[in-house]
Write a protein that holds these residues in place. Structure first.
Motif, PDB file in Angstrom:
ATOM      1  N   LEU A  80     -57.195  -3.066  25.070  1.00 27.43           N
ATOM      2  CA  LEU A  80     -58.170  -2.254  24.346  1.00 27.43           C
ATOM      3  C   LEU A  80     -57.507  -1.046  23.704  1.00 27.43           C
ATOM      4  O   LEU A  80     -57.874  -0.638  22.591  1.00 27.43           O
ATOM      5  CB  LEU A  80     -59.285  -1.804  25.300  1.00 27.43           C
ATOM      6  N   SER A  81     -56.509  -0.480  24.374  1.00 31.22           N
ATOM      7  CA  SER A  81     -55.808   0.683  23.811  1.00 31.22           C
ATOM      8  C   SER A  81     -55.101   0.315  22.512  1.00 31.22           C
ATOM      9  O   SER A  81     -55.089   1.097  21.548  1.00 31.22           O
ATOM     10  CB  SER A  81     -54.791   1.216  24.832  1.00 31.22           C
ATOM     11  N   THR A  82     -54.516  -0.861  22.449  1.00 30.29           N
ATOM     12  CA  THR A  82     -53.862  -1.328  21.233  1.00 30.29           C
ATOM     13  C   THR A  82     -54.892  -1.584  20.143  1.00 30.29           C
ATOM     14  O   THR A  82     -54.681  -1.257  18.968  1.00 30.29           O
ATOM     15  CB  THR A  82     -53.073  -2.622  21.517  1.00 30.29           C
ATOM     16  N   PHE A  83     -56.022  -2.171  20.529  1.00 32.63           N
ATOM     17  CA  PHE A  83     -57.094  -2.470  19.581  1.00 32.63           C
ATOM     18  C   PHE A  83     -57.610  -1.186  18.921  1.00 32.63           C
ATOM     19  O   PHE A  83     -57.743  -1.110  17.688  1.00 32.63           O
ATOM     20  CB  PHE A  83     -58.235  -3.189  20.322  1.00 32.63           C
ATOM     21  N   THR A  84     -57.920  -0.184  19.734  1.00 27.55           N
ATOM     22  CA  THR A  84     -58.475   1.058  19.180  1.00 27.55           C
ATOM     23  C   THR A  84     -57.451   1.780  18.300  1.00 27.55           C
ATOM     24  O   THR A  84     -57.816   2.455  17.335  1.00 27.55           O
ATOM     25  CB  THR A  84     -58.930   1.991  20.314  1.00 27.55           C
ATOM     26  N   LYS A  85     -56.180   1.620  18.618  1.00 27.32           N
ATOM     27  CA  LYS A  85     -55.129   2.233  17.799  1.00 27.32           C
ATOM     28  C   LYS A  85     -55.036   1.543  16.441  1.00 27.32           C
ATOM     29  O   LYS A  85     -54.882   2.206  15.391  1.00 27.32           O
ATOM     30  CB  LYS A  85     -53.799   2.147  18.546  1.00 27.32           C
ATOM     31  N   ILE A  86     -55.136   0.213  16.416  1.00 27.10           N
ATOM     32  CA  ILE A  86     -55.052  -0.538  15.160  1.00 27.10           C
ATOM     33  C   ILE A  86     -56.201  -0.172  14.231  1.00 27.10           C
ATOM     34  O   ILE A  86     -56.019   0.055  13.033  1.00 27.10           O
ATOM     35  CB  ILE A  86     -55.063  -2.056  15.448  1.00 27.10           C
ATOM     36  N   PHE A  87     -57.406  -0.096  14.795  1.00 26.60           N
ATOM     37  CA  PHE A  87     -58.599   0.123  13.976  1.00 26.60           C
ATOM     38  C   PHE A  87     -59.041   1.593  13.954  1.00 26.60           C
ATOM     39  O   PHE A  87     -60.102   1.904  13.403  1.00 26.60           O
ATOM     40  CB  PHE A  87     -59.748  -0.757  14.476  1.00 26.60           C
ATOM     41  N   ASN A  88     -58.246   2.463  14.582  1.00 25.48           N
ATOM     42  CA  ASN A  88     -58.547   3.893  14.591  1.00 25.48           C
ATOM     43  C   ASN A  88     -59.949   4.171  15.135  1.00 25.48           C
ATOM     44  O   ASN A  88     -60.716   4.955  14.582  1.00 25.48           O
ATOM     45  CB  ASN A  88     -58.403   4.474  13.174  1.00 25.48           C
ATOM     46  N   ASP A  89     -60.286   3.495  16.249  1.00 22.18           N
ATOM     47  CA  ASP A  89     -61.613   3.657  16.853  1.00 22.18           C
ATOM     48  C   ASP A  89     -61.697   4.845  17.800  1.00 22.18           C
ATOM     49  O   ASP A  89     -62.799   5.176  18.267  1.00 22.18           O
ATOM     50  CB  ASP A  89     -61.988   2.380  17.625  1.00 22.18           C
ATOM     51  N   GLY A  90     -60.584   5.454  18.109  1.00 20.99           N
ATOM     52  CA  GLY A  90     -60.623   6.561  19.074  1.00 20.99           C
ATOM     53  C   GLY A  90     -61.051   6.051  20.439  1.00 20.99           C
ATOM     54  O   GLY A  90     -60.498   5.088  20.954  1.00 20.99           O
ATOM     55  N   ASP A  91     -62.076   6.704  21.008  1.00 17.26           N
ATOM     56  CA  ASP A  91     -62.569   6.273  22.311  1.00 17.26           C
ATOM     57  C   ASP A  91     -63.908   5.527  22.203  1.00 17.26           C
ATOM     58  O   ASP A  91     -64.604   5.344  23.196  1.00 17.26           O
ATOM     59  CB  ASP A  91     -62.701   7.459  23.267  1.00 17.26           C
ATOM     60  N   LYS A  92     -64.257   5.098  21.000  1.00 13.89           N
ATOM     61  CA  LYS A  92     -65.500   4.354  20.807  1.00 13.89           C
ATOM     62  C   LYS A  92     -65.375   2.940  21.386  1.00 13.89           C
ATOM     63  O   LYS A  92     -64.325   2.307  21.306  1.00 13.89           O
ATOM     64  CB  LYS A  92     -65.866   4.274  19.325  1.00 13.89           C
ATOM     65  N   VAL A  93     -66.488   2.473  21.954  1.00 10.96           N
ATOM     66  CA  VAL A  93     -66.524   1.149  22.585  1.00 10.96           C
ATOM     67  C   VAL A  93     -67.714   0.375  22.034  1.00 10.96           C
ATOM     68  O   VAL A  93     -68.803   0.928  21.873  1.00 10.96           O
ATOM     69  CB  VAL A  93     -66.647   1.271  24.128  1.00 10.96           C
ATOM     70  N   ASP A  94     -67.496  -0.908  21.765  1.00 14.14           N
ATOM     71  CA  ASP A  94     -68.591  -1.735  21.251  1.00 14.14           C
ATOM     72  C   ASP A  94     -69.640  -2.008  22.318  1.00 14.14           C
ATOM     73  O   ASP A  94     -70.837  -1.919  22.053  1.00 14.14           O
ATOM     74  CB  ASP A  94     -68.050  -3.077  20.733  1.00 14.14           C
TER      75      ASP A  94
END
Length: 423
Positions: A220-234
């Motif tokens: 998840l940390s890699t995912f949020t970094k790729i998409f620049n989601d910060g600490d947002k969760v689906d």
């Protein structure tokens, strides 16, 4: 009961049943049909239960899936229609405020819930698949059956590693599955980035909630970094402790999230959820009710069949009045006459019950063989509890004895002189 061990007794029973073949056959149908229904329906209910358990195998059934939506009520100066979010710190908040929660798994995804997937490629082959950022605990929610490698671990998440666990369909597309190519350590490209494959999972043949093999799982940390989601969760997958009331945990989690995001307590739209435990409970309740109904229907049918045996034996006693009178005149004791009628009742009851049991087992075997390759149908290994079957058989024999007392007593009351005068 010495009469049981006398050869003459069994010969008389045999000739009595033989001389009334049609009547005996029709009598046996009632009890046999009842036992057949009892065994086949009880086994079918167990087969459905096993099928649903296989569908949900490896899946945390006491789980809730929760996601953020938009507000539907103005509150605390905020207008309705405001978007709210789930964030990683919310996990610690919920676990601290709601002790009934066992653990929470956050996930972000592209390609699920109506969103577009991501382009992936390897060695000139490309396709669009679902990309999901996950925590290691996510495998406890929906356990993946790995055919190669391992699932994500804590080091993958803390190190923001470019590692991936892929589904079997993706493996077959990007690797030489016919030669059983080992994909571990080899890479696929996602959004222009190389990801080392660390595992391949296979979905159950029976399907169920965990039946998608076209997803790539990355930290998840890699995912949020790729998409620049910060600490947002689906969404969060929340698993309660076994003794907890899942519906109460669901309501408490929504209340805590509403407080944190300044949402009206009456707003039912701000946070959506799916209570898998509630659905699984309904399925379990239905199967339990079906088994109970099966026991009731089978038992009542058996009782009806045993009563029919009594009626037939009453007719038989009437027809054999002269024979019984001759036996009495020759010195047969009343107990011998009574015991023979009772024994005849037990023989008919037990024989028909055993036949019903055998045909019921045969039907279950045929049903099991014919549904083995029907992966979409939740039916697997239909078995019966032999304790329940033998218990029903024992009750059936006891009822046969009790019901047989009626014609047996009538036979005992026949006087030899009156019987000899009868035609």
């Amino acid at each position: 009961m010495n009469i049981i061990f006398k050869k003459d007794t069994w010969q008389e029973i045999y000739f009595s049943l033989k001389n009334n073949k049609l009547r005996t056959f029709l009598t046996m149908i009632g009890v046999g049909w009842g036992m057949f229904l009892f065994v086949s329906l009880l086994g079918a209910a167990k087969g459905l239960e096993n099928g649903f358990n296989r569908l949900f195998s490896g899946f945390a059934t006491n789980s809730i899936f929760m996601w953020a939506q938009t507000t539907s009520i103005p509150y605390d100066g905020f207008p309705k229609g405001r978007e709210v979010d789930l964030r990683l710190p919310d996990m610690q908040l919920l676990e601290k405020r709601i002790p009934q929660i066992d653990y929470i798994s956050p996930q972000n995804s592209r390609g699920s819930f109506g969103s577009a997937g991501e382009q992936m490629s390897r060695n000139g082959k490309s396709a669009v698949y679902t990309l999901t950022g996950d925590y290691p605990v996510g495998n406890k929610i929906a356990e993946k059956k790995l055919i190669f490698g391992r699932y994500l671990n804590d080091a993958d998440v803390s190190g923001n590693k470019n590692v991936a666990v892929i589904g079997e369909a993706i493996y077959k597309n990007f690797f030489d599955a016919k030669k059983n190519e080992d994909p571990i350590g080899k890479s696929i490209t996602v959004k222009g980035l190389f990801f080392n494959v660390i595992g391949v999972y296979k979905v159950p043949k029976a399907g169920g909630p965990n039946s998608n093999d076209t997803t790539v799982f990355i930290p998840l940390s890699t995912f949020t970094k790729i998409f620049n989601d910060g600490d947002k969760v689906d969404f969060f997958a929340i698993v309660s402790k076994p003794e907890a009331n899942l519906s109460v945990v669901e309501d408490q989690a929504k209340d805590e999230l509403k407080k944190k995001n300044n949402v009206s307590p009456e707003d039912t739209n701000a946070f959506g959820s799916f209570n898998l435990g509630k659905i699984f409970g309904k399925v379990t309740g239905f199967l339990t009710g079906m088994q109970l109904l099966t026991i009731i229907v089978g038992t009542l049918t058996i009782i009806a069949g045993v009563i029919a045996i009594s009626n037939i034996l009453l007719i038989t006693v009437t027809e054999r009045t002269k024979e019984i009178g001759i036996r009495r005149a020759l010195g047969a004791k009343p107990s011998e006459v009574r015991n023979q009628i009772l024994l005849e009742s037990v023989v008919i009851t037990l024989s028909s019950g055993l036949l019903g049991f055998i045909f019921g087992i045969l039907l279950l075997i045929v049903a099991d063989l014919s549904t083995q390759n029907q992966d979409s149908f939740p039916f697997y290994n239909p078995t019966v509890n032999y304790g329940e079957v033998f218990g029903a058989m024992g009750i059936m024999i006891l009822l046969g004895l009790l019901i047989g007392l009626i014609p047996a007593q009538r036979a005992v009351k026949i006087r030899p002189i009156e019987a000899l005068r009868s035609e």
